[in-house]
Design a protein around this motif. Structure first.
Motif, PDB file in Angstrom:
ATOM      1  N   ASN A  38     -16.248 -34.138  -1.594  1.00  0.00           N
ATOM      2  CA  ASN A  38     -16.215 -32.822  -1.231  1.00  0.00           C
ATOM      3  C   ASN A  38     -14.848 -32.441  -1.151  1.00  0.00           C
ATOM      4  O   ASN A  38     -14.320 -31.188  -1.966  1.00  0.00           O
ATOM      5  N   LEU A  39     -13.756 -33.015  -0.452  1.00  0.00           N
ATOM      6  CA  LEU A  39     -12.578 -32.873  -0.401  1.00  0.00           C
ATOM      7  C   LEU A  39     -11.689 -33.764  -0.692  1.00  0.00           C
ATOM      8  O   LEU A  39     -11.959 -34.663  -1.219  1.00  0.00           O
ATOM      9  N   PRO A  40     -10.187 -33.078  -0.406  1.00  0.00           N
ATOM     10  CA  PRO A  40      -9.388 -34.133  -1.106  1.00  0.00           C
ATOM     11  C   PRO A  40      -9.112 -36.015   0.093  1.00  0.00           C
ATOM     12  O   PRO A  40      -9.981 -35.235   1.460  1.00  0.00           O
ATOM     13  N   ALA A  41      -8.519 -35.910  -0.296  1.00  0.00           N
ATOM     14  CA  ALA A  41      -8.543 -37.443   0.474  1.00  0.00           C
ATOM     15  C   ALA A  41      -8.149 -37.676   1.591  1.00  0.00           C
ATOM     16  O   ALA A  41      -7.096 -36.802   2.415  1.00  0.00           O
ATOM     17  N   PRO A  42      -9.332 -38.212   2.720  1.00  0.00           N
ATOM     18  CA  PRO A  42      -7.902 -37.865   4.645  1.00  0.00           C
ATOM     19  C   PRO A  42      -7.418 -38.480   5.034  1.00  0.00           C
ATOM     20  O   PRO A  42      -6.448 -39.450   4.082  1.00  0.00           O
ATOM     21  N   ASP A  43      -6.727 -37.784   6.143  1.00  0.00           N
ATOM     22  CA  ASP A  43      -5.166 -39.168   6.432  1.00  0.00           C
ATOM     23  C   ASP A  43      -5.804 -40.481   6.548  1.00  0.00           C
ATOM     24  O   ASP A  43      -5.164 -41.108   7.057  1.00  0.00           O
ATOM     25  N   LEU A  44      -6.703 -40.430   7.149  1.00  0.00           N
ATOM     26  CA  LEU A  44      -7.766 -41.486   7.830  1.00  0.00           C
ATOM     27  C   LEU A  44      -9.169 -41.513   7.876  1.00  0.00           C
ATOM     28  O   LEU A  44      -9.851 -40.611   7.683  1.00  0.00           O
ATOM     29  N   VAL A  45      -9.490 -42.602   8.097  1.00  0.00           N
ATOM     30  CA  VAL A  45     -11.343 -43.093   8.125  1.00  0.00           C
ATOM     31  C   VAL A  45     -11.796 -43.457   9.543  1.00  0.00           C
ATOM     32  O   VAL A  45     -10.855 -44.703   9.480  1.00  0.00           O
ATOM     33  N   VAL A  46     -12.053 -43.625  10.049  1.00  0.00           N
ATOM     34  CA  VAL A  46     -12.782 -43.434  11.783  1.00  0.00           C
ATOM     35  C   VAL A  46     -14.139 -43.772  12.318  1.00  0.00           C
ATOM     36  O   VAL A  46     -14.924 -43.410  11.698  1.00  0.00           O
ATOM     37  N   ASP A  47     -14.418 -44.902  13.373  1.00  0.00           N
ATOM     38  CA  ASP A  47     -15.986 -44.739  13.931  1.00  0.00           C
ATOM     39  C   ASP A  47     -15.236 -44.317  15.210  1.00  0.00           C
ATOM     40  O   ASP A  47     -14.384 -44.684  16.318  1.00  0.00           O
ATOM     41  N   ASP A  48     -15.661 -43.101  15.119  1.00  0.00           N
ATOM     42  CA  ASP A  48     -15.379 -42.211  16.691  1.00  0.00           C
ATOM     43  C   ASP A  48     -15.596 -43.331  18.162  1.00  0.00           C
ATOM     44  O   ASP A  48     -15.331 -42.991  18.797  1.00  0.00           O
ATOM     45  N   ALA A  49     -16.330 -44.097  18.028  1.00  0.00           N
ATOM     46  CA  ALA A  49     -16.385 -45.122  19.075  1.00  0.00           C
ATOM     47  C   ALA A  49     -15.434 -46.190  18.359  1.00  0.00           C
ATOM     48  O   ALA A  49     -15.043 -46.907  20.055  1.00  0.00           O
ATOM     49  N   LEU A  50     -14.474 -46.351  17.934  1.00  0.00           N
ATOM     50  CA  LEU A  50     -13.498 -47.360  18.306  1.00  0.00           C
ATOM     51  C   LEU A  50     -12.051 -46.424  17.865  1.00  0.00           C
ATOM     52  O   LEU A  50     -12.104 -46.645  16.616  1.00  0.00           O
ATOM     53  N   LEU A  51     -11.753 -45.644  18.750  1.00  0.00           N
ATOM     54  CA  LEU A  51     -10.069 -45.044  17.940  1.00  0.00           C
ATOM     55  C   LEU A  51      -9.208 -46.234  17.076  1.00  0.00           C
ATOM     56  O   LEU A  51      -8.671 -46.647  17.989  1.00  0.00           O
ATOM     57  N   PRO A  52      -8.864 -45.501  16.843  1.00  0.00           N
ATOM     58  CA  PRO A  52      -7.485 -45.997  15.835  1.00  0.00           C
ATOM     59  C   PRO A  52      -5.875 -46.268  16.761  1.00  0.00           C
ATOM     60  O   PRO A  52      -4.715 -46.488  15.710  1.00  0.00           O
ATOM     61  N   PHE A  53      -5.645 -44.695  17.470  1.00  0.00           N
ATOM     62  CA  PHE A  53      -4.430 -44.344  18.006  1.00  0.00           C
ATOM     63  C   PHE A  53      -4.079 -44.900  18.588  1.00  0.00           C
ATOM     64  O   PHE A  53      -4.778 -45.855  20.013  1.00  0.00           O
TER      65      PHE A  53
END
Length: 297
Positions: free
Chosen positions: A87-102
């Motif tokens: 329902n929204l414009p594409a996000p900046d990224l898709v993540v699993d909050d149990a394994l962060l990509p930062f």
């Protein structure tokens, strides 16, 4: 040493979240809206700005908007949980909050709302968040705590015991405010703070509450859950018990949500630190205007 077994079925949680996003029902996000508004108020009171902020979870865009409205972040990244919000414009990224990509020290502000309660290794996730924050970066999150949905838990348990002679766990366990504060400290956050705000929502029936929870993607995702759905008889009896024990004078039932807000900072040399014992330069007796009394050995 054996690893602790997972408490939550993350694959099921993902399915519930995807379903909730695809079948979004107007008004069912009332709790998330209230949390986002509270987080915006908290950010507005902070006397500093952040270069890069992350909305950890997507939150239908509400938390991203809250960060934007606070005026505290130059760049805001919306990190949708598991799947892009249709329902929204594409996000900046898709993540699993149990394994962060930062990467380490890569962002300045991380904000999360109503999803970290179903991370199996919350201490590990908090450590990942603290590492991702640049020095003097802020972590701000709200999640349900102990006391959430106690009325529903009580009614379902009593009905199942009465009709079947035994009861399975039907409502998630939620962490205590003090325990969550301890987890912040263990993860290495400076100046950790937790506070509790209980929100009471009223419904005509228990079934209206269950419909809202389903629309929120907040159905039970316990891994060690009963795979047999509750029978009609148990549900009807639970609704009766709910109305008998947790209703106001007008007949409407109450549902409690204990919302715990966490805040913690990545350590930085500019932050306040407690003084060393014995380093005080003024006597407490002088400040209080009393005579100092020496205690005998």
């Amino acid at each position: 040493m054996s690893a602790q077994p997972d408490l939550f079925d993350r694959r099921l949680f993902r399915q519930f979240r995807e379903r909730a996003l695809k079948t979004a029902r107007p008004g069912a996000d009332f709790l998330l809206k209230a949390v986002a508004e509270d987080l915006e108020d908290r950010l507005s009171l902070i006397n500093r700005s952040f270069r890069t902020a992350v909305d950890l979870g997507g939150h239908t865009g509400l938390v991203s908007n809250a960060i934007r409205n606070s005026g505290k972040a130059a760049t805001i990244l919306r990190a949708d949980l598991f799947t892009p919000d249709p329902n929204l414009p594409a996000p900046d990224l898709v993540v699993d909050d149990a394994l962060l990509p930062f990467g380490d020290q890569s962002v300045d502000l991380i904000v999360s709302a109503l999803n970290l309660q179903v991370v199996n290794d919350l201490p590990g996730t908090l450590i990942q968040i603290r590492r991702a924050l640049a020095p003097d970066g802020l972590f701000l999150a709200t999640l349900p705590g102990a006391g959430t949905l106690t009325e529903l838990r009580d009614s379902l348990t009593r009905a199942e015991l009465e009709i079947k002679g035994g009861a399975a766990a039907r409502v998630l366990p939620f962490a205590d405010t003090r325990d969550l504060g301890s987890l912040l400290q263990r993860a290495g956050f400076a100046l950790p703070v937790t506070d509790l705000d209980t929100v009471t929502v009223r419904y005509d029936t228990m079934f209206a509450l269950l419909a809202d929870l389903r629309s929120m993607g907040a159905a039970s995702v316990l891994k060690d859950r009963s795979h047999k759905p509750l029978s009609k008889a148990v549900l009807l009896r639970a609704a009766e018990l709910y109305a008998e024990n947790h209703a106001d004078a007008d007949g409407r039932i109450r549902a409690s949500f204990a919302l715990v807000t966490l805040s913690g900072w990545a350590p930085h040399e500019s932050q306040q630190k407690p003084l060393r014992p014995g380093s005080a330069k003024a006597r407490l007796a002088d400040a209080l205007g009393v005579d100092e009394q020496k205690v005998r050995d």
